[in-house]
Design a protein around this motif. Structure first.
Motif, PDB file in Angstrom:
ATOM      1  N   LEU A 103       0.723  -0.961   0.108  1.00  0.00           N
ATOM      2  CA  LEU A 103      -0.119   0.157   0.066  1.00  0.00           C
ATOM      3  C   LEU A 103       1.054   1.140  -0.040  1.00  0.00           C
ATOM      4  O   LEU A 103       0.346   2.053  -0.529  1.00  0.00           O
ATOM      5  CB  LEU A 103      -0.792   0.635   1.103  1.00  0.00           C
ATOM      6  N   ALA A 104       1.454   1.380   0.839  1.00  0.00           N
ATOM      7  CA  ALA A 104       2.923   2.904   0.773  1.00  0.00           C
ATOM      8  C   ALA A 104       3.681   2.551  -0.818  1.00  0.00           C
ATOM      9  O   ALA A 104       3.964   3.545  -1.189  1.00  0.00           O
ATOM     10  CB  ALA A 104       4.025   1.987   1.944  1.00  0.00           C
ATOM     11  N   ILE A 105       4.193   1.689  -0.988  1.00  0.00           N
ATOM     12  CA  ILE A 105       4.375   1.542  -2.255  1.00  0.00           C
ATOM     13  C   ILE A 105       3.667   1.977  -3.555  1.00  0.00           C
ATOM     14  O   ILE A 105       4.132   2.578  -5.288  1.00  0.00           O
ATOM     15  CB  ILE A 105       5.112   0.413  -2.832  1.00  0.00           C
ATOM     16  N   ALA A 142       6.088  10.341   4.476  1.00  0.00           N
ATOM     17  CA  ALA A 142       7.043  10.160   4.100  1.00  0.00           C
ATOM     18  C   ALA A 142       7.756  10.647   5.388  1.00  0.00           C
ATOM     19  O   ALA A 142       8.445   9.611   6.773  1.00  0.00           O
ATOM     20  CB  ALA A 142       7.541   9.763   3.040  1.00  0.00           C
ATOM     21  N   LEU A 143       7.353  11.388   5.881  1.00  0.00           N
ATOM     22  CA  LEU A 143       8.089  12.329   7.063  1.00  0.00           C
ATOM     23  C   LEU A 143       7.249  11.998   8.168  1.00  0.00           C
ATOM     24  O   LEU A 143       8.118  11.425   9.510  1.00  0.00           O
ATOM     25  CB  LEU A 143       8.281  14.368   6.362  1.00  0.00           C
ATOM     26  N   GLY A 144       6.470  11.945   8.458  1.00  0.00           N
ATOM     27  CA  GLY A 144       5.358  11.351   8.975  1.00  0.00           C
ATOM     28  C   GLY A 144       6.035   9.772  10.134  1.00  0.00           C
ATOM     29  O   GLY A 144       6.243   9.957  10.806  1.00  0.00           O
ATOM     30  N   PHE A 189       1.352   9.365  13.036  1.00  0.00           N
ATOM     31  CA  PHE A 189       2.725  10.333  12.307  1.00  0.00           C
ATOM     32  C   PHE A 189       2.151  10.172  10.835  1.00  0.00           C
ATOM     33  O   PHE A 189       2.144  11.498  10.876  1.00  0.00           O
ATOM     34  CB  PHE A 189       3.853   9.632  12.630  1.00  0.00           C
ATOM     35  N   ALA A 190       1.786   8.975   9.976  1.00  0.00           N
ATOM     36  CA  ALA A 190       2.077   9.595   8.483  1.00  0.00           C
ATOM     37  C   ALA A 190       0.735  10.472   8.224  1.00  0.00           C
ATOM     38  O   ALA A 190       0.292  11.306   7.383  1.00  0.00           O
ATOM     39  CB  ALA A 190       2.246   8.512   7.911  1.00  0.00           C
ATOM     40  N   LEU A 191      -0.310  10.162   8.533  1.00  0.00           N
ATOM     41  CA  LEU A 191      -1.875   9.968   8.304  1.00  0.00           C
ATOM     42  C   LEU A 191      -1.638  12.162   8.765  1.00  0.00           C
ATOM     43  O   LEU A 191      -2.266  13.005   8.523  1.00  0.00           O
ATOM     44  CB  LEU A 191      -2.759   9.603   8.905  1.00  0.00           C
ATOM     45  N   THR A 192      -1.673  12.008  10.255  1.00  0.00           N
ATOM     46  CA  THR A 192      -1.470  13.510  11.178  1.00  0.00           C
ATOM     47  C   THR A 192      -0.676  14.552  10.174  1.00  0.00           C
ATOM     48  O   THR A 192      -0.965  16.214  10.441  1.00  0.00           O
ATOM     49  CB  THR A 192      -1.636  13.631  12.245  1.00  0.00           C
ATOM     50  N   PHE A 193       0.198  14.107   9.408  1.00  0.00           N
ATOM     51  CA  PHE A 193       1.054  14.580   8.831  1.00  0.00           C
ATOM     52  C   PHE A 193       0.614  15.371   7.675  1.00  0.00           C
ATOM     53  O   PHE A 193       1.014  16.914   6.876  1.00  0.00           O
ATOM     54  CB  PHE A 193       2.577  14.239   8.279  1.00  0.00           C
ATOM     55  N   GLU A 194      -0.895  14.687   7.530  1.00  0.00           N
ATOM     56  CA  GLU A 194      -1.430  15.444   5.608  1.00  0.00           C
ATOM     57  C   GLU A 194      -2.111  16.844   6.545  1.00  0.00           C
ATOM     58  O   GLU A 194      -2.794  16.976   5.150  1.00  0.00           O
ATOM     59  CB  GLU A 194      -2.640  13.884   4.554  1.00  0.00           C
TER      60      GLU A 194
END
Length: 263
Positions: A103-105, A142-144, A189-194
């Motif tokens: 899914l990430a890819i 990616a940063l999150g 982390f990744a979703l909240t960074f959006e």
């Protein structure tokens, strides 16, 4: 006095006039459904193909995610490796990791398909933000996830400090539980960074302005702090702060970007 006719002719009822725009609207709905079906097929196909690649790379991913456990070698040598308890655990764990990694890819393809479905309903001035917003979404995601991985080392150090204090409770890293915790943490982390991307999108369509976001700063800070402690699955006070501080900076960055966009 004139006689009334035995039979009276009833005038025929006027035929119902069809809505001339119905066929166009119906075709438009059908076309939208066909486009949605195409988006789903392409997205799921990309996810399926990427999952095959993810399963191939799952061993490397598991080794990388288990790397923070090496710090526990001084406390408990068995805690430096992941353990599975069911006979088929080895295969199911690699499969689950491969699906998540797939899914990430496939995320760039999925996001682009979603944008291609939404774009026809937007104005040209709104479409020109497609590239920057898509790139920002991938970068922030990616940063999150990367930041969550770095703070795994802090969480493991806390576990090591507690386990090394003579407690009768010893940490035994079961693979499914540990990897599930790591995936939830990284997704949180990744979703909240959006959320800065969501703010910019809302400003683009005129739902919010930079002046409003500046006025709402105090309330937004409180909501971000509350969300940081709710979203993160850890029980230590450090991990939520690792999410809250970057989100506060991203909120201020969103105000700056929206102001530069003249909104």
């Amino acid at each position: 006095m004139a006689e009334r006719p035995l039979f009276t002719t009833v005038p025929p009822e006027p035929e119902e006039t069809a809505d001339p725009g119905w066929d166009e609207r119906r075709m438009s709905i059908i076309e939208h459904l066909e486009e949605l079906r195409r988006v789903l097929i392409v997205s799921l196909s990309a996810w399926g193909i990427a999952s095959v690649v993810g399963v191939i790379l799952s061993g490397f991913a598991i080794t990388l995610l288990a790397q923070p456990l090496k710090y526990l070698a001084k406390v408990n040598a068995d805690a430096t490796r992941l353990h599975y308890l069911s006979p088929m655990g080895y295969f199911t764990i690699h499969l689950k990791v491969g699906i998540v990694l797939g899914l990430a890819i496939a995320l760039p393809v999925v996001l682009w398909q979603i944008w291609s479905f939404v774009a026809p309903g937007l104005r040209p001035v709104e479409r020109r933000f497609a590239g920057p917003l898509l790139a920002s979404s991938l970068l922030l995601f990616a940063l999150g996830a990367g930041l969550a991985y770095l703070f795994l080392y802090i969480a493991v150090r806390i576990i090591g400090a507690v386990s090394g204090s003579g407690s009768d409770l010893v940490f035994f890293p079961e693979a499914t539980a540990y990897l599930g915790f790591v995936v939830i943490l990284m997704l949180a982390f990744a979703l909240t960074f959006e959320f800065p991307v969501a703010l910019v999108l809302m400003a683009t369509v005129g739902l919010v302005k930079s002046s409003q976001l500046a006025r709402w700063r105090r309330g937004a800070y409180l909501l971000i702090a509350a969300a940081g402690y709710v979203v993160t699955p850890g029980v230590d006070p450090v991990t939520p702060l690792a999410l809250i501080i970057p989100l506060l900076l991203l909120y201020e960055g969103s105000i700056f970007v929206i102001r530069r966009m003249k909104h």
